[in-house]
Design an enzyme around this catalytic site. Structure first.
Site, mmCIF file in Angstrom:
data_model
loop_
_atom_site.group_PDB
_atom_site.id
_atom_site.type_symbol
_atom_site.label_atom_id
_atom_site.label_comp_id
_atom_site.label_asym_id
_atom_site.label_seq_id
_atom_site.Cartn_x
_atom_site.Cartn_y
_atom_site.Cartn_z
ATOM 1 N N THR A 178 0.882 -1.166 0.000
ATOM 2 C CA THR A 178 0.000 0.000 0.000
ATOM 3 C C THR A 178 0.919 1.214 0.000
ATOM 4 O O THR A 178 2.130 1.062 -0.010
ATOM 5 C CB THR A 178 -0.914 -0.057 1.248
ATOM 6 O OG1 THR A 178 -1.653 -1.282 1.221
ATOM 7 C CG2 THR A 178 -1.895 1.087 1.342
ATOM 8 N N ASP A 221 -10.000 -8.550 0.526
ATOM 9 C CA ASP A 221 -10.079 -7.962 1.866
ATOM 10 C C ASP A 221 -11.394 -8.278 2.577
ATOM 11 O O ASP A 221 -11.543 -8.001 3.765
ATOM 12 C CB ASP A 221 -9.891 -6.440 1.799
ATOM 13 C CG ASP A 221 -8.426 -6.050 1.829
ATOM 14 O OD1 ASP A 221 -7.578 -6.946 1.959
ATOM 15 O OD2 ASP A 221 -8.118 -4.852 1.709
ATOM 16 N N GLY A 271 1.065 -1.069 5.102
ATOM 17 C CA GLY A 271 1.581 -2.153 5.924
ATOM 18 C C GLY A 271 0.543 -3.149 6.386
ATOM 19 O O GLY A 271 0.763 -3.863 7.364
ATOM 20 N N ILE A 297 -3.632 -0.910 -4.065
ATOM 21 C CA ILE A 297 -4.266 -1.867 -4.977
ATOM 22 C C ILE A 297 -4.320 -3.239 -4.294
ATOM 23 O O ILE A 297 -4.560 -4.252 -4.935
ATOM 24 C CB ILE A 297 -3.530 -1.970 -6.335
ATOM 25 C CG1 ILE A 297 -2.032 -2.230 -6.126
ATOM 26 C CG2 ILE A 297 -3.782 -0.719 -7.179
ATOM 27 C CD1 ILE A 297 -1.275 -2.545 -7.399
ATOM 28 N N SER A 315 -10.731 -2.307 6.221
ATOM 29 C CA SER A 315 -9.351 -1.939 5.905
ATOM 30 C C SER A 315 -8.612 -1.493 7.162
ATOM 31 O O SER A 315 -9.200 -0.914 8.076
ATOM 32 C CB SER A 315 -9.325 -0.790 4.897
ATOM 33 O OG SER A 315 -8.006 -0.319 4.698
#
Length: 577
Positions: free
Chosen positions: A389, A431, A481, A408, A460
């Protein structure tokens, strides 16, 4: 004679290991507890100061693009948008036009910072059990793994409302970088090498010229992406969501079993909302609301506020890290159970922000022994987020500030490119809880709160954050991270606000990490001052010595100066005017 040479070599070795102080923010700073900079760089490569504007980003070329726009009279929005488009070119394995993100913005005319959510969303045709047969393969690679991209809509719309310069001017540095190329650096070389077997033919044509991984130092040119950026600079987001680019995305989806339709692209909306805020000591912290993990950052801050951290650390470093790990465990337990899209699942925000709730959460803390994560078990979400990221922090002399994290998802996203346009597409569908109802590797059930539904945004860890002191902007910070993000931001805030360290120390100090499951404390080697490892072992923590995958990018405004700091674990750069 041999003994003489041996003594000389030993003296030279000891001298090379000697702690060499740094001069930062007018202070002499020890490097003893800082991580070693990556790729043979020096600590001094990662921090700077200025008076008018400061940028911290994950790419030297992107930071330079932001500085260039600042010199042309651009405001912080122009600067961050220019930096974002440039980093889409220079870190194609981390972020790009085919991804999404979160952004926290403060301008002086605002009463408080504003949050913008332009993260990828599940297509209309997505369903709860769509990855049940092949959860890992289908959700990670190929067009079926792609969520509806939001980066272009987010950056263009925010710029349209709050930018000062023309879009053509702001995107120009990114176009040059794509057209003329930039030197391949070690992290990019490694990413291409690791992903080479997963790439589709279109992607191989860009990142594997002549079938080989480009050498470090060679130029990477992306002609199709340059033309795409020119089109966007002239037409805004229109072609991406309703024109030529949209047509190419949709036709690629149809050919390759993907789900995104023209309706998905046309209906994508950037969400603007209030930031979450909480007080911490004498500061006010603003961060992204769910589906970001900012709310859990604020809960953890309220937990650790119950103790004087600097006093605890000075008395017993191991006791300090034990307390920190236990606060992390509890914060990540909340995230695992409750995390998701608030438009689809009930998230008790007011409760999570309550100081009373945080006090109750940490009230069973035992200073002599680690608790067990299994004691918190309910239905959980153990989604694994990629560290690939990026983050950008920007602040000017008047306190106008931006903190944005974009991605992405996995390395090179879904490993597919939009034909003819050079856009790397995300694999953010991974995710979500990929297959709720099926046991994961721990024998536990994925949380329904983060299950796949049409138009839903996945949970997220990205947590862009702004800190105010005496009602004035003080600090902008954030990190890529994956699951390490929240704890990295947490520790940077502690080092800044409790320990009063310099900004660079706050990003470069060794860190600990506990994310609830696995039930272990991940510790960097530089944390082992004053027998910390032994002190944690005595308290029955499972200790794992490992690097920390988060990279912090921070900007601070103090005493009429702007300070920038990039994490030495990466290859970023600061720059200012």
């Amino acid at each position: 004679m041999k003994q003489k040479y041996a003594r000389i070599i030993l003296i030279l070795f000891l001298f090379s290991c000697k702690d060499i102080p740094l001069s930062i923010e007018g202070k002499k700073v020890s490097t003893d507890l800082l991580v070693t900079p990556s790729n043979q760089r020096k600590h001094t490569d990662y921090f700077s100061e200025s008076k008018n504007l400061m940028i911290a980003s994950d790419s030297p070329e992107a930071t330079s693009a932001g500085v260039e726009i600042g010199k042309l009279g651009g405001n912080v929005v122009d600067v961050v948008v220019a930096t974002s488009f440039a980093i889409s070119v220079t870190r194609p394995h981390s972020t790009g036009l085919g991804g999404g993100g979160f952004l926290v913005l403060y301008l002086n005319e605002f009463p408080e910072p504003i949050a913008f959510d332009f993260r990828e969303r599940a297509p209309i045709a997505a369903s709860r059990n769509m990855y049940k047969r092949k959860p890992k393969e289908d959700s990670l690679f190929g067009f079926r793994a792609v969520g509806v991209p939001g980066n272009v809509a987010g950056l263009i719309q925010i710029h349209k409302r709050y930018g000062k310069l023309s879009l053509k001017t702001v995107v120009a540095p990114a176009i040059r970088l794509a057209e003329n190329g930039f030197p391949v650096y070690p992290d990019l070389f490694s990413a291409i090498q690791k992903s080479s077997k997963d790439m589709d033919d279109e992607m191989k044509g860009i990142f594997l010229p002549k079938g080989k991984v480009p050498e470090v130092g060679s130029l990477l040119v992306q002609k199709d992406l340059a033309n795409t950026l020119k089109l966007i600079s002239e037409t805004g987001e229109r072609e991406f969501y309703q024109g030529k680019i949209a047509d190419s995305i949709v036709s690629s989806m149809k050919r390759n079993g993907g789900l995104i339709t023209s309706q998905d692209l046309k209906n994508f909306r950037v969400i603007e909302e209030k930031t979450l805020k909480s007080t911490y000591r004498d500061y006010t912290i603003y961060t992204m609301p769910p589906p970001s993990s900012g709310v859990h950052l604020l809960t953890m801050l309220s937990m650790i506020e119950t103790k004087s951290l600097k006093e605890l650390y000075d008395k017993d470093a191991a006791a300090y890290y034990h307390f920190l790990a236990e606060a992390m465990r509890r914060g990540y337990a909340d995230r695992a159970i409750l995390g998701g899209d608030p438009k689809f699942t009930k998230i008790p925000i007011d409760r999570l922000l309550s100081k009373k709730y945080a006090e109750e959460k940490i009230s069973n803390f035992d200073p002599k022994a680690a608790s067990s994560s299994s004691s918190f078990l309910k239905e959980l979400n153990f989604g694994v987020e990629s560290p690939q990221t990026t983050h950008i922090s920007v602040m000017d002399r008047d306190g106008n500030s931006v903190s944005t994290t974009q991605s992405i998802n996995f390395r090179f996203g879904a490993s597919v490119v939009v034909p003819g346009y050079g856009i790397v597409l995300n694999d953010t569908m991974d995710d979500f809880s990929r297959a709720p109802g099926e046991p994961n590797v721990y024998g536990l059930i994925g949380a329904e709160a983060n299950s796949i539904l049409p138009k839903k945004t996945p949970l997220s860890s990205m947590s862009p954050t702004l800190v105010f002191k005496d009602k004035e902007p003080f600090l902008a910070t954030g990190a890529p991270g994956g699951s390490y993000i929240v704890n990295a931001v947490l520790q940077s805030l502690i080092y800044n606000l409790d320990f009063k360290l310099t900004l660079y120390e706050s990003v470069a100090r060794g860190r600990v990490h506990h994310q609830f499951f696995p039930d272990a404390v991940f510790i960097e080697k530089s944390v082992n001052e004053r027998n910390v490892f032994d002190g944690l072992s005595v308290r029955k923590h499972d200790i794992r010595i490992a690097p920390n995958f988060a990279k912090l990018f921070s900007v601070k405004r103090e005493n009429g100066m702007l300070y920038g700091a990039c994490d030495p674990r990466g290859e970023g750069a600061t720059g200012g005017l």
